[in-house]
Design a protein around this motif. Structure first.
Motif, PDB file in Angstrom:
ATOM      1  N   TYR A   1      10.949  -0.129  -5.798  1.00 18.68           N
ATOM      2  CA  TYR A   1      10.265   0.797  -5.037  1.00 18.68           C
ATOM      3  C   TYR A   1      10.116   1.973  -6.072  1.00 18.68           C
ATOM      4  CZ  TYR A   1       9.456   5.171  -2.264  1.00 18.68           C
ATOM      5  OH  TYR A   1       8.831   6.458  -1.801  1.00 18.68           O
TER       6      TYR A   1
ATOM      7  N   LYS B   1       4.602  -0.892   4.643  1.00 27.00           N
ATOM      8  CA  LYS B   1       2.635  -1.169   4.293  1.00 27.00           C
ATOM      9  C   LYS B   1       2.671  -2.377   3.380  1.00 27.00           C
ATOM     10  CE  LYS B   1       1.435   2.086   6.469  1.00 27.00           C
ATOM     11  NZ  LYS B   1       0.680   3.489   5.863  1.00 27.00           N
TER      12      LYS B   1
ATOM     13  N   GLY C   1       3.520   6.322   2.547  1.00 23.81           N
ATOM     14  CA  GLY C   1       3.220   7.883   3.243  1.00 23.81           C
ATOM     15  C   GLY C   1       4.617   8.177   3.661  1.00 23.81           C
TER      16      GLY C   1
ATOM     17  N   LEU D   1       4.502   6.551  -7.087  1.00 29.32           N
ATOM     18  CA  LEU D   1       3.349   5.698  -6.303  1.00 29.32           C
ATOM     19  C   LEU D   1       3.518   5.576  -4.830  1.00 29.32           C
ATOM     20  CD1 LEU D   1       2.589   2.959  -8.952  1.00 29.32           C
ATOM     21  CD2 LEU D   1       1.608   5.371  -8.765  1.00 29.32           C
ATOM     22  N   ASP D   2       4.992   5.859  -4.455  1.00 33.17           N
ATOM     23  CA  ASP D   2       5.213   5.705  -2.869  1.00 33.17           C
ATOM     24  C   ASP D   2       4.866   4.131  -2.574  1.00 33.17           C
ATOM     25  OD1 ASP D   2       6.621   6.146  -0.695  1.00 33.17           O
ATOM     26  OD2 ASP D   2       5.097   7.070   0.368  1.00 33.17           O
ATOM     27  N   ARG D   3       5.303   3.251  -3.389  1.00 34.49           N
ATOM     28  CA  ARG D   3       4.956   1.814  -2.894  1.00 34.49           C
ATOM     29  C   ARG D   3       6.108   0.701  -2.975  1.00 34.49           C
ATOM     30  NH1 ARG D   3      -0.993   0.548  -3.476  1.00 34.49           N
ATOM     31  NH2 ARG D   3      -2.150   2.360  -3.769  1.00 34.49           N
TER      32      ARG D   3
ATOM     33  N   ALA E   1       0.745  -1.241  -0.066  1.00 34.38           N
ATOM     34  CA  ALA E   1       0.085   0.020   0.284  1.00 34.38           C
ATOM     35  C   ALA E   1       0.885   1.232   0.021  1.00 34.38           C
ATOM     36  CB  ALA E   1      -0.902  -0.063   1.263  1.00 34.38           C
ATOM     37  N   GLU E   2       0.406   2.261  -0.284  1.00 31.70           N
ATOM     38  CA  GLU E   2       1.083   3.768  -0.160  1.00 31.70           C
ATOM     39  C   GLU E   2       1.661   3.868   1.011  1.00 31.70           C
ATOM     40  OE1 GLU E   2       0.355   8.418  -1.177  1.00 31.70           O
ATOM     41  OE2 GLU E   2      -1.175   7.079  -1.443  1.00 31.70           O
TER      42      GLU E   2
END
Length: 628
Positions: free
Chosen positions: A307, A339, A117, A311-313, A114-115
């Motif tokens: 990474y 995440k 953050g 998208l920061d995923r 998931a993202e």
């Protein structure tokens, strides 16, 4: 005065050095001719050896292929839906129509986090994710990855995962070795490394090496006995996995490693709090003294990480497909922060029923392909999307709602092209021979040039001179002519299928005329077995006879010119001639030394006599002068 003393032209006024030099030029003409003869022989030898290499390549890469029945049994495979299924067929594939329906593709496992953050600062994990502590780890497929969030970034995490080679063994350099440098106030450091093992490491073929000692693991299905395993893996010790003692076989393995791999240059220790981890400490300071443990073999590591900053995923995938390739994640502070997992819960693609998929996380388990081929249902068998059955290879790209029709037929065009390619390669080989037989000879051009000749020529003229000097050295050579004629006779029976030798009997080339092509194609369509026999028959087949002929030719040329790369003990005809010329050159060099010494003795004697006459003349003149 010594007989070896050389006296210049002080008395005579002559340039004795130049006189001797000019006289020796004439004397050296014999050696120059011998050097030229030697060069000619060496060039002839090189040319013959080049021809032999060409013959060997032709025989091994082309004639051998024509001896095989499978060469003429190529099949043409077509698919009614190439976007879904591409097909190819081997010689063993049966001609006819087949069908394949793809209900599921083989796939690798994948987890998309998931993202996260993250903060904008991603120079370190701690800067990117503030909640992380000073030491964090990931546990993927039983392999432990430890990180220092204060020093390492998320890109270091990606790199470490992608550089892993063996599943179940984690290697970490806790402290890198450092050479001491008092001038720079650098204190030397010993290297400290840890190896942490899990159950996934207990597989046949795993090798652990520390310094100059090594251990290999084997199981009952891998090797029968310890000595066999040691020899096969090239290790000092071999442990049978089933024999590792105690309820925790991994801890038992580590304890045995500590005992058997102990050495003077390392210290091996086990942390009581983690009996599955072995610490390797170099006993001496400095990089040159560091001992680094290596692990190889075992179960291949197939997990890959990436990474995406936009998208920061964080992503985990397997590099291979099939249900044996899965991603098993245990919850850790780092995997939770990335995440990928939910605190205290696992995410195993191999056991998704008992796993927890956090909100926003997607996963894909590793699966085998499901297909129906010719009404035969084959589920959960093929681990890749490259499927082979009964000589037919199916490359599947998409699932299909209906069956894809596959047709296998005799590849007549492929057979024709194979035969034509053979003819082309045969002609290339003959072209080399004919080129040497007909190459123009320039008898007035010799090599090497004398110093006097070089002085009169430019660099370009010297290159042209050398090119002409080397030309035509095998012109009209009887050995090559006999080889060419023998090959022509060997392939004469190809005329049965429209392949004829050229009308000019001075060449051995083959040709396929327009009428010959028609005849060859008809033979392929109507009598392929006859063509196969013509080439492959073990006693009368053209390919066999040509192979034997070329083998005899290679031997003949070796007898004449020796083998490529042979520098010593060359008993070939040309090799012996070159040795004889070298002996003659050595003899003449000795004679020239003697001749030059003789000239100098003669001129020195003359100078001595003239000097005495001059002294006497001067004395007489002095006497006459005093008498006046």
């Amino acid at each position: 005065m010594s007989s070896n003393m050389r006296i210049g032209g002080l008395a005579s006024g002559m340039d004795i050095d130049q006189l001797v030099m000019d006289l020796m030029k004439v004397e050296r003409m014999k050696v120059d001719k011998l050097e030229q003869e030697k060069q000619t022989l060496e060039w002839q030898q090189e040319d013959f050896r080049t021809i032999n290499s060409t013959f060997r390549s032709f025989r091994d890469n082309h004639v051998f292929k024509m001896r095989l029945t499978s060469t003429f049994q190529t099949k043409l495979a077509t698919s009614s839906n190439k976007d879904a299924v591409a097909v190819s067929a081997s010689a063993s594939a049966a001609e006819g129509t087949h069908s394949i329906k793809v209900t599921r593709l083989a796939q690798g496992a994948a987890i998309t986090g998931a993202e996260i953050g993250s903060s904008d600062n991603k120079t370190t994990l701690k800067n990117q994710i503030s909640s992380l502590g000073d030491q964090e780890k990931l546990l993927i497929n039983g392999t432990v990855f430890k990180f220092d969030p204060n020093k390492e970034s998320i890109y270091d995490v990606v790199r470490r995962i992608n550089n892993q080679r063996v599943e179940g063994v984690a290697s970490h350099i806790i402290k890198a070795a450092v050479d001491a440098d008092p001038e720079k106030n650098i204190v030397g450091e010993k290297q400290v490394q840890t190896l942490e093992f899990s159950e996934n490491a207990l597989v046949n073929g795993l090798v652990i090496k520390i310094g100059n000692k090594s251990v290999g693991l084997y199981d009952a299905n891998g090797y029968g006995i310890e000595s066999e395993a040691k020899l096969a893996m090239g290790v000092d010790y071999a442990y049978k996995i089933e024999d590792l003692a105690g309820p925790d076989k991994v801890a038992s393995l580590v304890e045995k490693l500590k005992t058997d791999l102990a050495a003077d240059n390392v210290e091996l220790t086990i942390d009581p709090a983690n009996t599955r981890e072995l610490t390797i400490t170099s006993k001496e300071v400095g990089i040159a003294k560091a001992v680094t443990a290596t692990v190889s073999g075992g179960k291949e590591w197939t997990v890959r990480a990436s990474y995406d900053e936009t998208l920061d995923r964080f992503f985990l995938t397997t590099s291979k497909t099939g249900k044996e390739h899965q991603i098993n994640l245990d919850s850790t502070a780092l995997s939770d922060a990335l995440k990928l997992t939910e605190a205290g819960k696992k995410l195993y693609t191999s056991d998704i029923v008992n796993s927890t998929v956090p909100t926003g996380v997607t996963y894909k388990e590793g699966l085998n392909a499901n297909v129906v081929i010719d009404d035969l249902v084959i589920n959960d068998v093929y681990t890749t999307n490259n499927i082979s059955l009964n000589g037919i290879t199916y490359n599947i790209y998409n699932t299909t709602e209906t069956a894809v029709q596959v047709t296998i037929s005799q590849d007549a065009e492929g057979v024709y092209n194979t035969i034509k390619s053979f003819v082309d390669e045969y002609n290339k080989t003959l072209e080399l021979i004919e080129g040497k037989l007909n190459e123009k000879r320039y008898k007035d051009y010799t090599w090497p040039l004398t110093d006097e000749q070089r002085e009169k020529l430019t660099d370009d003229q010297i290159d042209q001179w050398k090119e002409r000097a080397r030309s035509g050295l095998l012109r009209g050579d009887d050995t090559l002519r006999q080889i060419r004629d023998k090959m022509r006779l060997t392939v004469a029976s190809l005329s049965k299928i429209g392949i004829t030798t050229t009308a000019d009997y001075t060449t051995g080339k083959l040709e396929i005329t327009e009428q010959g092509e028609k005849k060859l194609r008809e033979a392929i369509a109507n009598d392929l077995d006859g063509i196969v026999d013509l080439f492959t028959d073990s006693s009368q087949g053209i390919a066999q006879k040509l192979s034997d002929s070329i083998g005899s030719t290679i031997t003949t040329i070796i007898d004449k010119a020796g083998m490529t790369g042979n520098k010593t003990d060359d008993e070939s005809y040309l090799g012996k001639r070159i040795d004889n010329v070298n002996d003659d050159i050595d003899s003449w060099e000795d004679r020239l030394t003697q001749i030059e010494d003789r000239y100098w003795r003669q001129f020195s004697a003359m100078e001595q006599a003239l000097n005495q006459l001059n002294q006497q003349s001067a004395w007489l003149m002095q006497q006459f002068g005093s008498g006046a």
